[in-house]
Design an enzyme around this catalytic site. Sequence first.
Site, PDB file in Angstrom:
ATOM      1  N   HIS A 100       0.851  -1.200   0.000  1.00  0.00           N
ATOM      2  CA  HIS A 100       0.000   0.000   0.000  1.00  0.00           C
ATOM      3  C   HIS A 100       0.875   1.234   0.000  1.00  0.00           C
ATOM      4  O   HIS A 100       1.826   1.338   0.760  1.00  0.00           O
ATOM      5  CB  HIS A 100      -0.967   0.014   1.183  1.00  0.00           C
ATOM      6  CG  HIS A 100      -0.340  -0.289   2.502  1.00  0.00           C
ATOM      7  ND1 HIS A 100       0.036  -1.568   2.879  1.00  0.00           N
ATOM      8  CD2 HIS A 100       0.000   0.521   3.534  1.00  0.00           C
ATOM      9  CE1 HIS A 100       0.559  -1.527   4.078  1.00  0.00           C
ATOM     10  NE2 HIS A 100       0.565  -0.273   4.507  1.00  0.00           N
ATOM     11  N   HIS A 102       1.094   5.108   0.737  1.00  0.00           N
ATOM     12  CA  HIS A 102       0.433   6.184   1.475  1.00  0.00           C
ATOM     13  C   HIS A 102       0.562   7.494   0.697  1.00  0.00           C
ATOM     14  O   HIS A 102       1.654   7.849   0.251  1.00  0.00           O
ATOM     15  CB  HIS A 102       1.129   6.405   2.827  1.00  0.00           C
ATOM     16  CG  HIS A 102       1.038   5.266   3.788  1.00  0.00           C
ATOM     17  ND1 HIS A 102       0.140   5.220   4.817  1.00  0.00           N
ATOM     18  CD2 HIS A 102       1.761   4.124   3.898  1.00  0.00           C
ATOM     19  CE1 HIS A 102       0.301   4.116   5.526  1.00  0.00           C
ATOM     20  NE2 HIS A 102       1.293   3.436   4.984  1.00  0.00           N
TER      21      HIS A 102
HETATM   22  P1  AMP Z   1       1.472   0.356   7.300  1.00  0.00           P
HETATM   23  O1  AMP Z   1       1.967   0.650   8.676  1.00  0.00           O
HETATM   24  O2  AMP Z   1       2.256   1.042   6.227  1.00  0.00           O
HETATM   25  O3  AMP Z   1       1.303  -1.121   7.067  1.00  0.00           O
HETATM   26  O4  AMP Z   1       0.047   1.025   7.218  1.00  0.00           O
HETATM   27  C1  AMP Z   1      -1.160   0.330   7.337  1.00  0.00           C
HETATM   28  C2  AMP Z   1      -2.230   1.379   7.275  1.00  0.00           C
HETATM   29  O5  AMP Z   1      -3.468   0.744   7.052  1.00  0.00           O
HETATM   30  C3  AMP Z   1      -2.366   2.182   8.580  1.00  0.00           C
HETATM   31  O6  AMP Z   1      -2.143   3.554   8.301  1.00  0.00           O
HETATM   32  C4  AMP Z   1      -3.784   1.886   9.022  1.00  0.00           C
HETATM   33  O7  AMP Z   1      -4.409   3.012   9.590  1.00  0.00           O
HETATM   34  C5  AMP Z   1      -4.448   1.468   7.722  1.00  0.00           C
HETATM   35  N1  AMP Z   1      -5.605   0.609   7.897  1.00  0.00           N
HETATM   36  C6  AMP Z   1      -5.674  -0.557   8.597  1.00  0.00           C
HETATM   37  N2  AMP Z   1      -6.898  -1.085   8.502  1.00  0.00           N
HETATM   38  C7  AMP Z   1      -7.618  -0.257   7.693  1.00  0.00           C
HETATM   39  C8  AMP Z   1      -8.966  -0.256   7.208  1.00  0.00           C
HETATM   40  N3  AMP Z   1      -9.819  -1.235   7.516  1.00  0.00           N
HETATM   41  N4  AMP Z   1      -9.360   0.762   6.407  1.00  0.00           N
HETATM   42  C9  AMP Z   1      -8.502   1.745   6.084  1.00  0.00           C
HETATM   43  N5  AMP Z   1      -7.237   1.793   6.500  1.00  0.00           N
HETATM   44  C10 AMP Z   1      -6.795   0.812   7.307  1.00  0.00           C
END
Ligand code: AMP
Length: 140
Positions: A100, A102
Amino acid sequence: MSDETIFTQIVAGKIPSYTVYEDETTYAFLDANPLAPGHTLVIPKEPYERVNDMPPELAGDVFSTVSKITDAVERAVDAPASTIAINNGEEAGQEVPHVHCHIIPQFRDSTTKPVHALFTGAELSAEEMETIAETIRNTQ
Ligand code: AMP
């Protein structure tokens, strides 16, 4: 490739999300715990864990979507800039094992910092730099 990540469930509509973009291979939605208004995640629909695992064509699709929607993300929250970043692997802070990207809007009076603030810096000799560069060239 992992099969059912939380993001795969979002793409399938099993978990609700604030969707902002979708095409054949990619999907984008608002981060549930925004670091700034408009914080958006862009993912490949297929659950590859890391950037290194994705076929280059799909990686291109993900970045193409980032390129397509960043202007709209910034405009939606009246931000003049954004930080675009990927936590690539657990040791880099990746929590969800599904690539993902950001997109985090940044504001003029923002107290947030550039990605350089994440690191203390590495002192490397010219010889060490050349060895690293050569190794990267030879292991692609
Ligand atoms: P990372 O630390 O780069 O793996 O980021 C994972 C991101 O996914 C975090 O910023 C979370 O807030 C986001 N996240 C986790 N679950 C969800 C969800 N159900 N919908 C939207 N964002 C999510």
